[in-house]
Write a protein that holds these residues in place. Structure first.
Motif, PDB file in Angstrom:
ATOM      1  N   VAL A 255     -63.965   3.151 -10.156  1.00 31.85           N
ATOM      2  CA  VAL A 255     -63.245   4.233  -9.731  1.00 31.85           C
ATOM      3  C   VAL A 255     -62.629   5.958 -10.369  1.00 31.85           C
ATOM      4  O   VAL A 255     -61.737   5.543 -11.292  1.00 31.85           O
TER       5      VAL A 255
ATOM      6  N   LEU B 269     -60.388  -0.621 -13.251  1.00 34.25           N
ATOM      7  CA  LEU B 269     -60.532   0.673 -12.456  1.00 34.25           C
ATOM      8  C   LEU B 269     -62.065   1.165 -13.293  1.00 34.25           C
ATOM      9  O   LEU B 269     -62.740   1.895 -12.445  1.00 34.25           O
TER      10      LEU B 269
ATOM     11  N   GLU C 205     -58.740   9.845  -2.553  1.00 34.63           N
ATOM     12  CA  GLU C 205     -57.716   9.052  -2.377  1.00 34.63           C
ATOM     13  C   GLU C 205     -57.249   7.003  -2.659  1.00 34.63           C
ATOM     14  O   GLU C 205     -56.389   7.101  -2.735  1.00 34.63           O
TER      15      GLU C 205
ATOM     16  N   ILE D 229     -54.156  12.076  -4.838  1.00 34.57           N
ATOM     17  CA  ILE D 229     -54.731  12.186  -3.288  1.00 34.57           C
ATOM     18  C   ILE D 229     -54.294  11.729  -2.459  1.00 34.57           C
ATOM     19  O   ILE D 229     -53.893  10.603  -2.083  1.00 34.57           O
TER      20      ILE D 229
ATOM     21  N   LEU E  45     -58.235   5.897  -4.766  1.00 36.40           N
ATOM     22  CA  LEU E  45     -57.178   5.545  -6.126  1.00 36.40           C
ATOM     23  C   LEU E  45     -56.033   5.091  -6.005  1.00 36.40           C
ATOM     24  O   LEU E  45     -55.175   4.259  -6.552  1.00 36.40           O
ATOM     25  N   LEU E  46     -55.366   5.777  -4.930  1.00 38.31           N
ATOM     26  CA  LEU E  46     -53.432   5.530  -4.978  1.00 38.31           C
ATOM     27  C   LEU E  46     -53.483   3.834  -4.168  1.00 38.31           C
ATOM     28  O   LEU E  46     -52.910   3.531  -4.547  1.00 38.31           O
ATOM     29  N   TYR E  47     -54.937   3.832  -3.481  1.00 32.64           N
ATOM     30  CA  TYR E  47     -54.884   2.551  -3.181  1.00 32.64           C
ATOM     31  C   TYR E  47     -55.649   0.988  -4.251  1.00 32.64           C
ATOM     32  O   TYR E  47     -54.391  -0.242  -4.282  1.00 32.64           O
ATOM     33  N   LEU E  48     -56.325   1.706  -4.849  1.00 35.38           N
ATOM     34  CA  LEU E  48     -56.785   0.285  -5.931  1.00 35.38           C
ATOM     35  C   LEU E  48     -55.817   0.635  -6.990  1.00 35.38           C
ATOM     36  O   LEU E  48     -55.834  -0.288  -8.022  1.00 35.38           O
ATOM     37  N   SER E  49     -54.933   1.504  -6.935  1.00 36.61           N
ATOM     38  CA  SER E  49     -54.506   1.439  -8.549  1.00 36.61           C
ATOM     39  C   SER E  49     -53.114   0.481  -8.029  1.00 36.61           C
ATOM     40  O   SER E  49     -52.135   0.038  -9.008  1.00 36.61           O
ATOM     41  N   THR E  50     -52.723  -0.451  -7.171  1.00 32.47           N
ATOM     42  CA  THR E  50     -52.082  -1.568  -7.096  1.00 32.47           C
ATOM     43  C   THR E  50     -52.581  -2.313  -6.248  1.00 32.47           C
ATOM     44  O   THR E  50     -54.465  -2.187  -7.103  1.00 32.47           O
TER      45      THR E  50
ATOM     46  N   LYS F 216     -47.940  -4.199  -2.891  1.00 30.83           N
ATOM     47  CA  LYS F 216     -48.000  -4.374  -4.249  1.00 30.83           C
ATOM     48  C   LYS F 216     -46.547  -5.959  -3.554  1.00 30.83           C
ATOM     49  O   LYS F 216     -45.761  -6.071  -4.526  1.00 30.83           O
TER      50      LYS F 216
ATOM     51  N   ARG G 298     -53.202  -5.275 -12.462  1.00 27.75           N
ATOM     52  CA  ARG G 298     -52.547  -4.065 -11.252  1.00 27.75           C
ATOM     53  C   ARG G 298     -50.947  -5.001 -11.172  1.00 27.75           C
ATOM     54  O   ARG G 298     -50.335  -3.882 -10.336  1.00 27.75           O
TER      55      ARG G 298
ATOM     56  N   SER H  37     -62.343  12.774  -2.184  1.00 29.21           N
ATOM     57  CA  SER H  37     -61.414  13.098  -2.048  1.00 29.21           C
ATOM     58  C   SER H  37     -60.515  12.148  -3.508  1.00 29.21           C
ATOM     59  O   SER H  37     -59.789  12.905  -3.677  1.00 29.21           O
TER      60      SER H  37
ATOM     61  N   MET I 221     -47.586   0.538   0.597  1.00 29.48           N
ATOM     62  CA  MET I 221     -48.184   0.534  -0.773  1.00 29.48           C
ATOM     63  C   MET I 221     -47.036  -0.505  -1.389  1.00 29.48           C
ATOM     64  O   MET I 221     -47.615  -1.657  -1.814  1.00 29.48           O
TER      65      MET I 221
END
Lengths: 261, 300
Positions: free
Chosen positions: A261, B50, A91, B84, A93-98, B102, B73, A89, B98
């Motif tokens: 990702v 990524l 989603e 999403i 990406l949300l976590y791996l962008s941290t 972080k 990051r 989906s 989050m």
């Protein structure tokens, strides 16, 4: 030499335990409600059943252990497909962008599935067993069976979670799990039986057990002659650890070098 | 500073980015401009580590994002295009998680929720949020940990005009308050030109040109036209004709159309500010000078 070592060290996936612990608790918190409900729902009829056949016979208990482990493996498969769905989906990406690394994300899914299904297995089966028939736990057959099935659960959890991260699609993961739990073991046995029937090749019972054990490692404990010994348990543990080591090496390379990702 | 040197990224046989080279200076607010599918999102994901580049070099504040993605990051906030979210949890649960990833505190969560205007929605399920508030949630996540670099991928996509303006205003405030380097990818140029000070022009995976707006507007001879709304057009025109960077003034009845030198945007806006609200009621950019720069850059 030092430069090469430094380069190799930089190639290792980053693992920060606090981030993994945080993501594990987040995954468990989000998913535990449904699965714990199933476990508690299963534990009550199980406890009643064991009370009705009290004192429960060892063979019957082993049958229940195996049945429960199969159900829990299927549930672990559903959980792994949820991981694939998350990647599919977007989603993830949300976590791996941290700062959460790809390796940490992968291990978080493995640990959370393991933690959750060990808890479910304990609540749904082991606790009712201890309550109803505490003496049976003390026998080698039952305690061995519980360890054998727990090893199998870990084995399935790690393989299914790895498949989820690699296949990145809920449909493909469900296909893989169905193949792994049902189609491959049955078709392997049919092929071997046919081979034995149409040729002079003799396939020993032990070979059958090992081949089936690749899919269900607890079969090594239960069916390798002599049955249910500590030696069988050790052999099952060796198989599980060997597959874990191979998966660890392969996953380390995959998440660091190829996972995008 | 963000540096791309000859970066190529392929998906199978398709080149998403081809020999791309550009720089974004520290503290800049850069617009990544190009049509859909031109390689903007791929570039942003490469900056975050990524995606893996096939060749070339990338540096983000001195780090290689693919090798040291976790470090990059840790000082970079990212708002993906159409993010999403998990729908079945509360806004607070997601922000708290989050923040932990972080290494930010709960105090930071509360502060940033106030900053982006979602403090009243913290106990709402994410599935109950409107698109505008989902975008604010994305911004809040990107801002956790007070990043030195903010990468915003189409931050105004799928929003109504009012929400788009609010988000862009918020981005400008953030830059002023945090002093972060901001890269905004967008193909909606009239909005973007109100907030950015430098541009990276991209087309079909190739960097066409990059630099400050002043430099590129001057290089490609782009015109900048403003509509200045006033109740006293004659007085306004009289004052404007004496200004050296004003190229032309036309009375359009409801407003005065002012053509200015592209290098003097800030001077012009400062000049109008000095006139006060009784003479100038509203200002709008009428020319699409970013579009003009883009088209001329493509043509050369």
């Amino acid at each position: 030499m030092r430069g090469r070592l430094q380069h190799r060290l930089r190639e290792l996936p980053v693992i920060a335990p606090p981030r993994v612990a945080s993501h594990v608790s987040y995954i468990v918190e989000r998913n535990s409600g449904v699965y714990l409900g199933i476990a508690l729902g299963a534990s009550l009829p199980l406890a009643i059943f064991m009370t009705l056949v009290f004192p429960p016979q060892i063979d019957l208990l082993i049958l229940l252990v195996v049945f429960m482990s199969f159900i829990i493996s299927i549930l672990a498969g559903f959980m792994a497909s949820a991981a694939a769905g998350e990647i599919e989906s977007g989603e993830t990406l949300l976590y791996l962008s941290t700062p959460l690394s790809k390796a940490e994300y992968y291990y978080s899914w493995i640990f959370s599935t393991t933690v959750m299904f060990t808890a479910i297995y304990s609540l749904g089966f082991v606790v009712p067993l201890i309550v109803v028939s505490p003496r049976s736990i003390a026998t080698l057959e039952i305690s061995g069976a519980l360890i054998a099935v727990t090893l199998q659960l870990l084995y399935h959890t790690v393989i299914f979670s790895s498949a989820a991260v690699t296949l990145k699609s809920r449909t493909r993961v469900i296909g893989f799990i169905t193949g792994f739990l049902l189609i491959l073991p049955v078709s392997s046995l049919i092929v071997l039986a046919l081979l034995e029937a149409v040729s002079d090749i003799y396939i020993s019972d032990e070979a059958f057990v090992w081949i089936f054990g690749l899919y269900y490692p607890s079969f090594i404990f239960f069916f390798k002659e002599p049955n249910m010994t500590t030696g069988n348990l050790a052999q099952e543990a060796m198989l599980v650890l060997t597959v874990f080591a191979a998966l660890f090496i392969a996953s380390r390379r995959y998440v660091k070098r190829r996972m995008e990702v | 500073m963000i540096v791309f040197k000859g970066v190529t990224k392929r998906y199978g046989r398709t080149y998403a980015l081809s020999d791309a080279s550009f720089k974004v200076e520290k503290g800049a607010m850069a617009g990544f401009i190009g049509p859909n599918g031109s390689g903007k999102t791929t570039s942003l994901k490469l900056m975050l580590g990524l995606l893996r580049r096939d060749s070339g070099e990338i540096e983000v504040l001195g780090h290689d994002p693919w090798v040291e993605g976790e470090i990059v990051r840790s000082f970079t906030g990212f708002l993906p295009e159409s993010p999403i979210y998990p729908r079945n949890i509360k806004v607070r649960q997601l922000l708290d998680h989050m923040a932990r990833l972080k290494a930010a505190s709960r105090f930071d969560v509360a502060r940033i929720a106030r900053l982006v205007g979602i403090q009243d929605y913290m106990e709402h399920k994410i599935s109950a949020l409107s698109r505008g508030y989902l975008q604010r949630l994305g911004l809040a996540i990107a801002l956790l940990g007070d990043p030195e670099i903010l990468l915003l991928d189409e931050p105004t996509a799928n929003l109504d005009p009012k929400a788009r303006m609010e988000i862009l205003r918020l981005v400008s405030v953030l830059r002023r308050d945090l002093g972060a380097t901001i890269v905004i990818s967008s193909h909606i140029l009239p909005e973007l030109q109100q907030v950015i000070d430098s541009i990276i022009l991209i087309s079909r995976g190739r960097i066409v040109d990059y630099g400050s707006i002043d430099y590129l507007a001057s290089k490609y001879g782009a015109r900048i036209v403003y509509a200045v709304y006033t109740g006293r057009p004659r007085i306004l025109m009289k004052r404007l004709v004496d200004v050296d960077y004003v190229r032309g003034v036309v009375d359009r009845g409801e407003y005065v159309e002012v053509h200015i030198d592209p290098l003097a945007v800030n001077d012009f806006l400062g000049f109008l500010d000095g006139m006060g609200g009784d003479l100038v009621s509203r200002i709008e950019v009428r020319s699409g000078y970013l579009g003009e720069i883009y088209e001329r850059a493509l043509a050369t």
